[in-house]
Structures are given as C-alpha cells and as structure tokens.
Design an enzyme around this catalytic site. Structure first.
Site, mmCIF file in Angstrom:
data_model
loop_
_atom_site.group_PDB
_atom_site.id
_atom_site.type_symbol
_atom_site.label_atom_id
_atom_site.label_comp_id
_atom_site.label_asym_id
_atom_site.label_seq_id
_atom_site.Cartn_x
_atom_site.Cartn_y
_atom_site.Cartn_z
ATOM 1 N N GLU A 19 0.881 -1.210 0.059
ATOM 2 C CA GLU A 19 0.072 -0.045 -0.068
ATOM 3 C C GLU A 19 0.733 1.283 -0.025
ATOM 4 O O GLU A 19 0.491 2.409 -0.631
ATOM 5 C CB GLU A 19 -0.872 0.039 1.219
ATOM 6 C CG GLU A 19 -2.026 -0.882 1.056
ATOM 7 C CD GLU A 19 -1.625 -2.439 1.583
ATOM 8 O OE1 GLU A 19 -0.432 -2.699 2.054
ATOM 9 O OE2 GLU A 19 -2.648 -3.422 1.833
ATOM 10 N N PHE A 77 -11.677 -7.567 13.583
ATOM 11 C CA PHE A 77 -10.548 -8.003 12.828
ATOM 12 C C PHE A 77 -10.176 -6.942 11.758
ATOM 13 O O PHE A 77 -11.291 -6.561 11.003
ATOM 14 C CB PHE A 77 -10.692 -9.604 12.060
ATOM 15 C CG PHE A 77 -9.890 -9.849 11.059
ATOM 16 C CD1 PHE A 77 -8.561 -10.276 11.376
ATOM 17 C CD2 PHE A 77 -10.006 -9.736 9.773
ATOM 18 C CE1 PHE A 77 -7.498 -10.687 10.553
ATOM 19 C CE2 PHE A 77 -9.151 -10.285 8.887
ATOM 20 C CZ PHE A 77 -7.637 -10.602 9.402
ATOM 21 N N GLN A 78 -8.715 -6.588 11.673
ATOM 22 C CA GLN A 78 -8.601 -5.684 10.593
ATOM 23 C C GLN A 78 -9.149 -4.149 11.041
ATOM 24 O O GLN A 78 -9.574 -3.579 9.911
ATOM 25 C CB GLN A 78 -8.463 -6.003 9.119
ATOM 26 C CG GLN A 78 -7.673 -7.267 9.007
ATOM 27 C CD GLN A 78 -7.402 -7.451 7.729
ATOM 28 O OE1 GLN A 78 -8.372 -7.192 6.752
ATOM 29 N NE2 GLN A 78 -6.217 -7.774 7.127
ATOM 30 N N LYS A 80 -17.648 -1.045 5.420
ATOM 31 C CA LYS A 80 -17.714 -2.137 4.394
ATOM 32 C C LYS A 80 -19.181 -1.946 3.930
ATOM 33 O O LYS A 80 -19.541 -2.244 2.613
ATOM 34 C CB LYS A 80 -17.414 -3.474 5.003
ATOM 35 C CG LYS A 80 -17.729 -4.829 3.887
ATOM 36 C CD LYS A 80 -17.512 -6.013 4.601
ATOM 37 C CE LYS A 80 -17.621 -7.226 3.646
ATOM 38 N NZ LYS A 80 -17.290 -8.539 4.108
ATOM 39 N N MET A 130 24.177 9.347 3.066
ATOM 40 C CA MET A 130 24.042 10.960 3.685
ATOM 41 C C MET A 130 24.307 10.570 5.036
ATOM 42 O O MET A 130 24.761 11.355 5.829
ATOM 43 C CB MET A 130 22.796 11.516 3.570
ATOM 44 C CG MET A 130 22.670 12.914 4.111
ATOM 45 S SD MET A 130 23.864 13.902 3.357
ATOM 46 C CE MET A 130 23.239 14.585 1.755
#
Lengths: 192, 580
Positions: free
Chosen positions: B51, B113-114, B163, B472
């Site tokens: 993602e 969940f999630q 959802k 760096m």
C-alpha cells in the site's frame, strides 16, 4: 499573555478531536476550552483560552482556519467583550459557619444551590479574576469539590462573531448530515 | 436519478472527477468495491505490491501531471501502510485522494479483525478526512474531497468507508457545485499589500527571489520568469522549486539550502529584499532561522496564510496564488536591472564553482552518472529520486529545467519514495522516459513494485547509486560525528540477478567508461531496466550547511566543517580513499 480565542466550527463528529490534535501537534497550550451550540443549527462555538505571545496566537488562529471544519476564528482579547466563567464549589461548612460563608456569597454575588449539615454548594458566574478571588476566600473552609466551565465570551455592542450567510441548499443538507450515524440505528455499544 | 450501491457510487464519482487510474490493494472490507469494478472499466485499477507503494505512486502520478492522484487500501494494516505516503503528500502539498475501507458500521469501535481507527490516525497528516457513514453521502463527499485536495494549498484528503456502506444502496446525486463555508482559499493578492511589496522591490538594490514548489503546483513558471525579467531579480530555487526556471536562464542561480551552492546561499544572505514565492520557509532551505539574513526585508507570497510568520517574519506577507499574485506584482513594479548585484553573485559563482562540480578523474561517481543520465534523457524525461546523497547530487547536476521534471520527497524525506513514484509518473506520462535515481538503501525499501511495473508494462529506468552505505548518514557520521561509523554500511543483494528474478533487464556498471553504453542500452530497451552503478563508496555532497548553521556559514570542505564546529583540523587524514 492570556488570549481568548473564539472558533465557530461545524457541529460534526471529530471536530473537537481536530482542534485538540492541532494544539497538541503545534505545541500550543490550552488553559481552558468551552464548547457549546450557537444560535445557528449545525454550528458550535469553541471558546479557547491560551497563554502565549501575540505571534503564537496569530499562528493558532491561522492553523485553526486551515481546518476545513472551522468556519470562523476571532481573538476577543483586544476587543471589548463580556467574558464569564461559571463554577460550582462544594465547600466544607458546619451549621455555625454557614452565616459567615453566606456573607461571602453575598459579597461576590454568588448563590448557594445545595446545603447539607457538613457542606454547602455554591454557584458563581463571573469574570475569571473574580472567580479566582472567591475561591481564595473559600479555601480556608476547605473546598471538597470544584468544577469550572472555562471562559466563554461575547463581544460588546452590535457586532457579532457569527456565520449568517445563506448557504447553497445541498451543502447545508450535507453539512447537517455528513458523518452522522443514522438515527434509527442503535449505537454499537448498546445491546438491544 | 438512479439507485445504486455505495460501491457503484464511489466508482461513478471517481469517473465524474476525471480519475482514470487508482493504485490499489484489495482486502476483506473493500471486496464489495472490487466486486463492482469490472462494470466501470473507465477507471483503471493498478494492483500494487504494497500500500505504501500505491500511495507513493499516486503521489508521483499527481506530481508528474498536476492531476489528482488516487490510492486505495483495505482496512487495518492496509490503511496504516498508507500513512507514510499520506504524510509525504501532505508535507509536499501534493493533490491526492486516499480511500480506505473499514469494518462494517456495527463493528466500528469494537476492535474487530483488521479494524484501525484510520481517520483518527490520519487526522494530523491530511488536509481533511472523512468517515462516511451513509451511502447517500458518498457522492458529495468525493466531490468535496477532490475540491479540497486540488484547490488552495493542495494536499491529501482521506475518505474512510465502512464495508456495509459499499453494499447499501442510495440515490446517486452528483452535486453541480461544491461550497464549503469553512474553506475559501484566497487566490488574488490584497492590492494594498501588492502595492507595498512593489514599492519595496522597486527600492531594492540587491533583491532576490526564492522560488518554491508553489510555482510548480500553481503552474506559475511563466509568471515567475516575466516578473524576474522585469525587475532584473536573480532567482534561487528550493529543492522542490527546481524546474520553475530553466537553469540556463541568465537570472537563474540554482538551488539554495543545505546542499545548495555557495553562491546561492551567500546571495540569499546578502540580499536586501527577499521575495519568497510559494515556499514555506523550511529549515533545510534557509538554515538557522534567526540568522537567515536578519536585515533583509521579506516579501512572502504564499497561498497558505499559516506559512506567513511561522518560521520567518515577513515584512510584507501576501496571501494568494502565485499564478495570480505574480502578474499583479509584475504590473505594479517598475522595470529594473541589478547589474552590479548580478556581477557580485557571478563572481562568487566563478570562485566557488569547484565546490559543486562533478569530480575530475575516472572514478565512477554518482555526480558523473547523474550528468550522463540527464544529458541522455533530456528535459522531457521525468526523474524521481529517493532521499540522501544521490537526491542532492541529482538536484545539483541533472539540469532540471521544466516544471514536473523532478519528483522528489522534499519535506518528509521519504527513503523508498523513488521507485513507486517513478511507477506513478510512468502511468501518468506513458510517452515520457521515466528515470528513477535510487540509493541502494531506499531502493531496498520499496523495490517490490518492480513486479507491478512488469504486470502493467511500465518501462521505468531504475538507476541504483550503489555505494554500499547509507551515504548521507555516513557523510554526517564522518564529518559531524568524527568518523564514528555506526550501522551505516550495508550489504547488497546482486541487483542484476534481482532484476532477472523479476524478468526485467539488469545491467551492472563498475567503471566510468561503461556508463554511456548502459544508459543507451536502457533507453533502447522497451521494458523496465535496472542498472546497478557501483559508485565511489565515500563521496561527500558539497557544499553543505550543517544542521543548525546559517546559510552564510556554507562550508566547502571537511576542514571548514571542523572549523565551524570549533574542532581542530585533523593532522592526518584518518581514512584513505575517501574523496575529501
């Protein structure tokens, strides 16, 4: 220096979170914060008291304006404004002391709102300094419990800190409804 | 009006907004949306591999075109993986829309969940965000979100959708216009302020322009040139402002800031009037704020009023879009020239050119590779970079001459931005060559998107500046932490084999003489190419303004760093082979 900043915000879930998060993120200190509804549906009014230099307060105002849900911001510190705060104070008080405390209540134009054999509940609405003085005078008796609302303020005269322009109809409808839970649905925490 | 599911409303809304591509990753709660996708073929879905990659790709897409970039993720971990990409877009004001799914409404707040409180998480890193609780609000929310993301000071907007809101049906009603009472960006400058600014600019003897990302975001490069030419004012660019003026222009003096040129930083420090355009007075561009030319008068034009007096007090702040304010200002000022001032800067440039130039000799250096790629690819190519030494060298030596040519993570400094951003840019500009200059560290953070490039036939040219170090960090450890190298050397996989594992072309370059051939081979190949440039291990980026120093303290050698930090110079070089 203490500043009293008024923000008119959309009455939507999460707005208080956005404002609080902004103060935390930018390291601004809130002395007090009072939130309530206004004369206009869908608009809430936040009165924020903060301590800081003028430059800091200017940044606070500008950062507040960047929040989409904040409609209007003004700093009432330099304006002629009526600034009030309300406190409820429960003070230890035997029947013998009652007269003495009620004299104080008279002097400060406060009110006694509840009484018991060992305590007295007082209510005062005043400017912050008066309120501070009242509390100092009560301290020797023993304050058992106290709550203050934080400052609220309105400018004197006809000029108003308000949003009164007409909005396009769909926008208004959207603003009133967006993000809200449908009323017929119960909250997830409530078992049916 | 037609009734349709929330999923259809989302996709229909994207179409109405002109969104032609979404970088997404499916998951449980967005399945109802994916289920309806085949019925909306106008919106191309690109399946990324992470993602964060999708988020950076949307960012790269937006920066390459100026159009809205869109990324999509599922709830919970999908959504939290977007956080870096959202913050990156926020810091650099990139118009982007991030869509996440969430658990169904009756499960919100129950730690299912999630589930992640993603609107709570993104609140401080977005321009605005929404949790849409009713399908009938979707269309308006998308219209409003796109309006907010692409107007005023641009930025990321996040929409979170439970959802069951995708599944429930509602009337599709597309708003004819969007009005938000708490959001009215100012675009024209206040005429009185413009007049004050003009008077100040007319009276200036040594004026200078700081041109920032706002010039590019606002499409105001032409307006900048007209203004600079009328007033004869030299132009310095911030990192993200590169491309707002052709470096070949007589008034262009290149990049200022931490690794800006000596002459640019000293011109900034010696000007009597500073005209800051579409820039947010960042510490990397300006050095220590208190000592950033304290005597100069400053005209600061920015669309975001909160940028005025945030870091640097402006003498004349003007709120507005540079595209509109610059013509107002050009109209108001007198024609002028500053020949002596330009000569003074030119002299500095001649005297200090060597501290910012490609090292002589036959060593394979990032500087050399950057110049060769820039020359072969030309100004029409798009270049993305990661963060670190290679980014600075790309900014210094790749001759960035048109807006949207350089895509780099400026504000957040996100390593791993380069590869997915290049992928997004290639989607946006199929006809342009897209090069990504990568560090070997940053590349390994997000190179999984090569698989996406293969699937989507995106012929991105990836050039890894492989020095085996976090360059760096190593430079700072060498110069500031006195050669104390800690957790900075890295072993690398065989990048050519890695390329082959993905089925793309891999080229190894170990010598300067192979560089041009490798670039030509990459250009000739019609698919993605990965070139592993084994560059010099311990080169340093010069000049440098050490963190906390002021622009006038720009240093050009390790000894000057020691002197600035009040340390005795080293008697004997402690490292051999270091390009000091």
């Amino acid at each position: 220096m203490k500043h009293t900043v008024v923000a008119l915000v959309e009455d939507r879930p999460g707005v208080l979170n956005r404002v609080a998060s902004l103060f935390r993120r930018r390291g601004f200190n809130i002395d007090s914060l009072a939130v309530g509804t206004t004369e206009q549906r869908g608009i809430s009014r936040m009165t924020i008291v903060l301590d800081g230099a003028d430059g800091i307060v200017e940044q606070v105002e500008k950062q507040l304006y960047k929040l989409i849900d904040v409609v209007k911001v003004s700093d009432l510190t330099k304006e002629e404004a009526v600034i009030r705060e309300l406190a409820l104070i429960k003070v230890r008080c035997s029947p013998e002391q009652r007269r003495e405390i009620l004299d104080l209540v008279d002097i400060f134009r406060a009110q006694a709102v509840d009484v018991s054999p060992t305590s007295l509940m007082l209510q005062i609405t005043a400017a912050t300094e008066t309120l501070d003085a009242f509390i100092e005078n009560l301290r020797p008796y023993g304050i058992r419990e106290m709550v203050r609302t934080g400052r609220i303020a309105v400018t004197r005269g006809a000029r108003a800190t308000a949003v009164h322009e007409r909005e396009a109809a769909p926008a208004e409808r959207f603003h009133e409804q967006a993000g809200r839970r449908p009323e017929e649905d119960a909250l997830p925490y409530v078992s049916k | 009006m037609t009734k349709m599911s929330g999923a259809d409303i989302v996709l229909e809304s994207l179409k109405r907004l002109g969104v032609d591509v979404v970088f997404g990753y499916p998951g449980g709660v967005v399945l109802p949306l994916y289920d309806r996708w085949p019925s909306h073929p106008e919106v191309r879905h690109i399946l990324v591999r992470h993602e964060q990659g999708g988020g950076h790709a949307a960012d790269g897409y937006a920066r390459a075109t100026g159009k809205l970039g869109v990324a999509l993720a599922t709830s919970g971990p999908g959504a939290t993986n977007l956080v870096t990409a959202i913050t990156n877009a926020m810091m650099d004001s990139v118009p982007t829309l991030f869509i996440t799914g969430n658990v169904a409404r009756n499960l919100l707040g129950r730690d299912g969940f999630q589930e992640a409180d993603i609107t709570g998480i993104t609140m401080p890193i977005v321009k605005h965000n929404y949790l849409v609780m009713r399908p009938e609000d979707l269309a308006y929310t998308f219209a409003e979100a796109a309006h907010i993301a692409t107007t005023g000071r641009k930025g990321p907007v996040h929409i979170d959708i439970p959802k069951d809101v995708f599944i429930e049906e509602a009337e599709f009603e597309w708003p004819s216009e969007v009005t938000i009472r708490g959001y009215r960006p100012v675009s024209r400058g206040n005429p009185a302020q413009v007049k004050r600014a003009a008077a100040m600019i007319d009276a200036a003897e040594r004026s200078i322009i700081f041109a920032g990302h706002g010039i590019i975001l606002g499409g105001a490069a032409e307006e900048l040139r007209s203004f600079a030419e009328k007033t004869g004012t030299p132009i310095l660019n911030t990192l993200l402002g590169l491309g707002s003026i052709d470096p070949g222009h007589v008034l262009a003096y290149g990049m200022m800031g931490m690794h800006g040129s000596y002459w640019a930083n000293h011109a900034a420090s010696n000007a009597d009037v500073i005209i800051a355009l579409g820039m947010r007075m960042d510490d990397r561009a300006l050095g220590r704020f208190e000592d950033m030319n304290p005597t100069a008068k400053i005209v600061h034009i920015d669309i975001d009023p909160a940028e005025h007096n945030k870091n640097i007090m402006a003498t004349v702040p003007i709120v507005g879009d540079v595209k509109e304010v610059l013509p107002q200002l050009t109209e108001a000022v007198q024609s002028n020239s500053h020949v002596e001032w330009l000569r003074w800067i030119d002299r500095l440039r001649v005297d200090h050119k060597s501290s910012m130039s490609v090292p002589d000799g036959t060593a394979l250096t990032t500087q050399y590779v950057c110049t060769r790629i820039a020359e072969a690819a030309g100004p029409e190519a798009v270049i993305t970079t990661g963060v670190g030494q290679h980014q600075m060298w790309a900014a210094q030596f790749m001759n960035i001459s048109r807006p949207h040519q350089l895509i780099t993570s400026g504000g957040l400094g996100t390593m791993g931005f380069e590869v997915p951003a290049a992928m997004g840019a290639q989607v946006a500009c199929p006809d342009r060559t897209v090069w990504t200059i990568c560090g070997d560290g940053g590349f390994q953070m997000t190179f999984q998107e090569i698989a996406t490039m293969v699937d989507e036939r995106l012929p991105v040219k990836m050039a890894i500046m492989n020095n085996g170090y976090l360059g760096m960090v190593r430079q700072w450890q060498e110069l500031i932490y006195q050669d104390n190298y800690v957790s900075v050397a890295m072993s690398q996989p065989d990048f050519v084999k890695l390329a082959e594992a993905y089925g793309i072309k891999g080229i190894l370059v170990t010598d300067q003489s192979q560089v041009d051939d490798a670039i030509a081979e990459a250009h000739a190949h019609d698919g993605p190419v990965l070139i592993d440039f084994r560059v010099e291990a311990e080169g340093n980026v010069w000049p440098m303004v050490p963190a906390g120093a002021s622009l006038s303290e720009t240093v050009e050698s390790p000894d000057e760093v020691d002197a600035l930090l009040g340390r005795p110079p080293k008697a004997v070089p402690t490292r051999t082979g270091a390009a000091r």
